[in-house]
Write an enzyme that holds these catalytic residues in place. Sequence first.
Site, PDB file in Angstrom:
ATOM      1  N   GLY A 129      10.629   4.137  11.627  1.00  0.00           N
ATOM      2  CA  GLY A 129       9.646   3.164  11.879  1.00  0.00           C
ATOM      3  C   GLY A 129       8.499   2.998  11.130  1.00  0.00           C
ATOM      4  N   SER A 130       7.348   2.755  11.682  1.00  0.00           N
ATOM      5  CA  SER A 130       5.997   2.439  10.988  1.00  0.00           C
ATOM      6  C   SER A 130       5.397   3.568  10.244  1.00  0.00           C
ATOM      7  CB  SER A 130       5.160   2.012  11.688  1.00  0.00           C
ATOM      8  OG  SER A 130       5.499   0.778  12.407  1.00  0.00           O
TER       9      SER A 130
END
Length: 576
Positions: free
Chosen positions: A299-300
């Site tokens: 993810g981020s």
Amino acid sequence: MKRLPFFNNPVLRGQLPAWRARLVLILLFCGFITLGGRALYLQGVSTDFLQQQGERRYERTLTLSATRGKIMDRNNVVLASSVPARAIWAIPEDANTATAPQMSTLAKLLDMSVADLTERLKNEDKNFVYLKRQVPMEVADKIKQLAMPGIHQQPETRRYYPDGAVMAHVVGFTNVEDQGQEGVELAFNQALQGRAGSRRVIKDRLGRVIEDVQAVTMPMDGKDINLAIDTRLQYLVGKTLKDAIDLHHARGAAAVIIDAHTGEILALASLPTYDPNDRSTFQVASMRNQAITDTFEPGSIMKPFTAALALELGRITPSTQFETGNGQFRYQGSTISDVSRNGTLTVAGVLLKSSNIGMTMISETLQAREMWDKFTELGLGQAPQLGFPGAAPGRVRPWDRWRLIEKATMAYGYGLSVSLLQMARAYTVFARNGDMVSLTLVKRDSEPTSVKVYTPKIANMIRGYLEAAAGPDGAKLAQVQGYRVAGKSGTARKIVDGKYSRSRYRSSFVGFAPVSNPRLVIAVTIDEPQTGGYYGGAIAAPVFSTLMGPSLRMLGVQPDAPFQSTVVAGLQEPMR
């Protein structure tokens, strides 16, 4: 009828032929010559052969076991050592003459049922049956006091782990043959086990040693190993992760603490765990070291690497603006969403707001091959070179198979898989001057090697962006009193039955401190939190903060930010 006198018996008065007497003498003489020749042959010609045959029956080679080396932490705290134990064995035919109370007591001491004990002793044709290995000395002494017929003991050692479940995933364990099966015990088994010695002896029929027949080969004890792990930090990580799991009813959690200067792994913990001293706690789910063996879509927390690549190649500048609109962006037939409407953002804003749309626009300035090369330089898709068993390489698909939508999703952390340890190591490029340090589980006594990934200018620039991302306008729960911290949160949906779930998430945070001279990199992941939200900034960031502050203070790292009274901070918060 009148009997004749004995001496007048005609049978006795008959004369035997002389040749018969001579034949008997000759046969007796030949027999003595044959026996003499045979004796001479056995005593002279066949001496070596007969000696070997005799030795086979009475000569034995005794193995002199080497003592397995200790495993210690960086401060010489013992994490694993060998202690005396006994193997309990039996001669079934003799043991079955024991009384029922004796059998019941023995079964209880061996922690088995009477039925199981009886089953082991049912074959009376055997002369040797193990009942239990690595029995503690105090239990073995109680068994000896029973004085049961046919029950015997032999010395051996067993491995003892003073810190139990806290160090389980790092240290691992051995089997009953004292061979490493998991963790450091397996990774460094050859060095730890040493080399066994031998003693060649002659025994009598009662098994007593009569004499040595050749020189004794002394055993060579295993080497002691000092790990880079700091037990104090390991305990802190274990407790903090347990508190997080209890608070959020999570499925699991893992964390890694790395010394950014040396590349030493100071703590490595995963929950659920097990106790290596108690084999009844050995379950597949609890024996996985999630920080090393499990992979996930990051993810981020991947975003800083893509942004740094675009900045380094000059495709964007710190002032380049990205119009993210109202938080919805149609791209290659798919809708890419942000958590909120962010409008126009610079690259610093993209990282601060964690904008997927902004990262998609940045990915458009890059080629798939460029991204793949950089991810490979960061060690993604390759197993960490720790020698640790089961270390997962993760997965980064070949660049020539990427579609445009996949290039975009990989820019913000979907479509590839990593381990937590890989991400922790990758973040050392921002904690250092753009070079990624090599990791080690063993205490390092020389300068570490490193690989240049970004220029110092770009690394320092991203470091500033990450400090803002962990600041009051970002993941503020990651902040630490007295220290400037930098980092990035990540929230990724888990794939269930081939589709992204809308209820199962992995929350992560990776960061470092103090920003003025980064010393520690800490990576945290919480698997499937059920309460309190699921965003990395809300779930994993507080765990990072709880770990970073005490860890820096334990290591004596000087603060680089002013302290603020919690009372004053509490009064000022409503005013803000």
